[in-house]
Design a protein around this motif. Structure first.
Motif, mmCIF file in Angstrom:
data_model
loop_
_atom_site.group_PDB
_atom_site.id
_atom_site.type_symbol
_atom_site.label_atom_id
_atom_site.label_comp_id
_atom_site.label_asym_id
_atom_site.label_seq_id
_atom_site.Cartn_x
_atom_site.Cartn_y
_atom_site.Cartn_z
ATOM 1 N N SER A 252 37.052 43.520 42.019
ATOM 2 C CA SER A 252 38.233 42.667 42.122
ATOM 3 C C SER A 252 39.301 43.080 41.118
ATOM 4 O O SER A 252 40.455 43.300 41.468
ATOM 5 C CB SER A 252 37.855 41.201 41.915
ATOM 6 O OG SER A 252 39.005 40.386 41.949
ATOM 7 N N GLN A 253 38.899 43.206 39.847
ATOM 8 C CA GLN A 253 39.883 43.464 38.799
ATOM 9 C C GLN A 253 40.318 44.922 38.743
ATOM 10 O O GLN A 253 41.457 45.217 38.399
ATOM 11 C CB GLN A 253 39.320 43.018 37.457
ATOM 12 C CG GLN A 253 39.097 41.513 37.386
ATOM 13 C CD GLN A 253 38.536 41.054 36.061
ATOM 14 O OE1 GLN A 253 37.763 41.764 35.420
ATOM 15 N NE2 GLN A 253 38.906 39.865 35.643
ATOM 16 N N LEU A 256 40.959 45.572 43.592
ATOM 17 C CA LEU A 256 41.619 44.610 44.474
ATOM 18 C C LEU A 256 42.814 43.907 43.849
ATOM 19 O O LEU A 256 43.638 43.339 44.579
ATOM 20 C CB LEU A 256 40.601 43.572 44.962
ATOM 21 C CG LEU A 256 39.465 44.132 45.831
ATOM 22 C CD1 LEU A 256 38.548 43.009 46.293
ATOM 23 C CD2 LEU A 256 40.013 44.896 47.025
ATOM 24 N N THR A 257 42.933 43.902 42.505
ATOM 25 C CA THR A 257 44.112 43.278 41.890
ATOM 26 C C THR A 257 45.393 43.926 42.403
ATOM 27 O O THR A 257 46.416 43.265 42.573
ATOM 28 C CB THR A 257 44.075 43.390 40.360
ATOM 29 O OG1 THR A 257 43.827 44.748 39.987
ATOM 30 C CG2 THR A 257 43.031 42.496 39.755
ATOM 31 N N PHE A 302 35.416 37.401 43.619
ATOM 32 C CA PHE A 302 36.514 38.238 44.097
ATOM 33 C C PHE A 302 37.875 37.634 43.750
ATOM 34 O O PHE A 302 38.822 38.355 43.419
ATOM 35 C CB PHE A 302 36.406 38.436 45.615
ATOM 36 C CG PHE A 302 35.492 39.552 46.025
ATOM 37 C CD1 PHE A 302 35.689 40.837 45.550
ATOM 38 C CD2 PHE A 302 34.431 39.310 46.869
ATOM 39 C CE1 PHE A 302 34.848 41.872 45.928
ATOM 40 C CE2 PHE A 302 33.588 40.343 47.264
ATOM 41 C CZ PHE A 302 33.790 41.628 46.781
#
Length: 403
Positions: A252-253, A256-257, A302
């Motif tokens: 996520s970090q 996906l950020t 997420f």
């Protein structure tokens, strides 16, 4: 803004990764190591675990602002290298500790000298345009998540054999002309936070971040104790579950950020979505009745993982270049204060509600407390976002001399 290049960002990523691996590797084995050294049961071992976290956080609370201010005065590189090299002393002590007192000594040393996140985030702020700081702060947080994949996984596997089993040149990011004099009056938690009063949006954002950080302490402080007590997990199972959550956080970090934050409409909305996900996560963990549910609830990570880098980036955008280290010192100091308050609070709640002889048996009570704190965080953050951001300006010499 100096162009330190991808190599410098990679170095910072590796530094934070090493730091978090060292922290995560002990989590699966810590409950049994404490029980081995003290001879107490799981409920009382949790109290010792909270005490170890308290000592570490107390030292970091006072030392993180010093490292942040030193990085503003001397540059980021030397402070970063000093901080990360100092962590090795703690790991040696943890490995050979003959009594519980030695564990406390190791945590004291690590807290005093190992606040490497402070200059690391300031370095990233130096080399990143304001509009992209959330993404690169997310990359640094991803390193922490990867550490929670590798550290607990390694610790859990080595724990099967017993609870004890378990630089190259960096360009400077802050040029001489942007540095400022070092003042001891500012290099302490109160002085640093007093400087933030010049930026009301930042001050309220930091207050919200503080509640967020306290709530987040429920995971490292009680996860191993909770899953062992409720689901009878082994050290390997605890390590695998932490690695799973760390993998989701890292994805996520770190990846996906860059997609989710623009898709959600920017840092503000991303932070609020993350808070909502955290609320669902804490309630879900508290009410889980089978071990697989911990993995299902963990999928909220997420979005959960977007909150910290988004809030940090919003604060960073309001602070001048020669005070980025001071801001990150304030963030780290508040994190340390949350680590002083959170682990003893949550482990005490867990201990009280996991005692079979107690009036009420509900081991998930600590997670519900974290959910309540998350609601408070969201309310403060929305208040901060309603304020008009102050113009970006360097702190005046007069303001500095008044502190």
């Amino acid at each position: 803004m100096p162009k330190a290049g991808r190599g410098a960002l990679l170095f910072i990523f590796i530094l934070v990764l090493i730091d978090s691996i060292g922290f995560g590797i002990i989590l699966p084995v810590l409950p049994r190591l404490i029980m081995q050294l003290t001879g107490v049961g799981i409920d009382r071992a949790a109290r010792y675990g909270g005490g170890l976290a308290f000592v570490y956080a107390l030292m970091q609370f006072f030392c993180a602002p010093v490292l942040g201010n030193l990085s503003d005065a001397l540059g980021r590189r030397s402070v970063l290298l000093y901080a990360v090299l100092s962590l090795g002393v703690d790991y040696l002590i943890m490995g050979f500790a003959p009594t519980i007192g030695w564990l406390f000594l190791g945590r004291t040393i690590a807290g005093a000298a190992g606040a490497s996140f402070t200059p690391a985030y300031a370095y990233v702020a130096d080399i990143t345009e304001p509009g992209r700081r959330a993404q690169n702060f997310g990359l640094m947080s991803a390193a922490f998540g990867l550490g929670f994949i590798l550290g607990p996984a390694i610790g859990g596997l080595l724990g099967s054999f017993g609870p004890r089993a378990p630089f190259f040149a960096l360009p400077e990011s802050l040029p001489l002309e942007k540095r400022r004099p070092f003042h001891w009056a500012r290099a302490n938690p109160l002085g640093t936070l007093n400087q933030m009063r010049q930026y009301p949006v930042v001050l309220l954002t930091l207050a919200a971040l503080f509640l967020w950080q306290i709530a987040h302490q429920v995971l490292p402080s009680t996860w191993a104790f909770y899953t062992i007590a409720k689901f009878h997990w082994t050290s390997a199972q605890v390590g695998a579950s932490l690695a799973f959550v760390g993998l989701l956080m890292a994805l996520s970090q770190g990846v996906l950020t860059r997609v989710l934050i623009p898709w959600l409409g920017g840092d503000r909305r991303a932070a609020l979505v993350g808070m909502g996900a955290a609320l669902l996560a804490y309630v879900g963990y508290a009410l889980a009745t089978q071990g697989w549910m911990m993995y299902a609830v963990g999928l909220t990570t997420f979005f959960f993982a977007l909150t910290y880098p988004s809030m940090n980036a919003l604060a960073s955008q309001q602070i001048p270049a020669n005070a980025q280290g001071e801001l990150q010192g304030a963030v780290a100091s508040l994190y340390s204060l949350s680590s002083i308050i959170g682990p003893p609070l949550f482990t005490q709640i867990f201990s009280r509600f996991s005692d079979p002889a107690g009036a009420v048996y509900f081991p998930g009570a600590a997670f519900l407390a974290a959910a309540a704190l998350t609601v408070g965080c969201a309310l403060l953050f929305m208040r901060a976002m309603r304020l008009t951001p102050q113009p970006l300006a360097a702190p005046s010499p007069a303001a500095a001399s008044e502190v």
